[in-house]
Motif scaffolding. Structure first.
Motif: not given
Length: 120
Positions: A73-78
């Motif tokens: 979530n800190a990198k907005n990445t899945l």
């Protein structure tokens, strides 16, 4: 505006591994259910894995034990870590975002897809 951009696809030999990433531009990324889907030529789209806002995951029976969905979530990445790949995993892989913290069957936003090809 939600924009999803997948990366990490390519060609790999059977038994190999690959990790897909999906970058989400939206501020509320951490509050949404996210999912990975795939579609092979001539086949219906298949839900591969999902993860809700608190990290609860689901996986399709066809990838259970081989694929792992996760999110930063800190990198907005899945992410989708794919191990022990098989030729039948060959498909276009898409990430998708829902509207809610929990996962439903509805996904409102889709990436452009990244191709994964597994050779025997």
């Amino acid at each position: 505006q939600v924009q999803l951009v997948e990366s990490g696809g390519g060609s790999v030999q059977a038994g190999g591994s690959q990790r897909l990433s999906c970058a989400d531009s939206a501020y509320l990324y951490s509050r949404r259910c996210m999912g990975w889907f795939r579609q092979a030529p001539g086949k219906q789209r298949e839900q591969v894995a999902t993860i809700d806002s608190v990290g609860r995951t689901t996986s399709a029976a066809t990838v259970e034990g081989r694929f792992t969905i996760s999110r930063d979530n800190a990198k907005n990445t899945l992410y989708l870590q794919m191990n022990s790949l098989k030729p039948e995993d060959t498909a276009m892989y898409y990430c998708a975002a829902g509207l809610f913290r929990y996962c439903t069957n509805r996904y409102n936003y889709w990436g452009q897809g990244t191709q994964v090809t597994v050779s025997s």
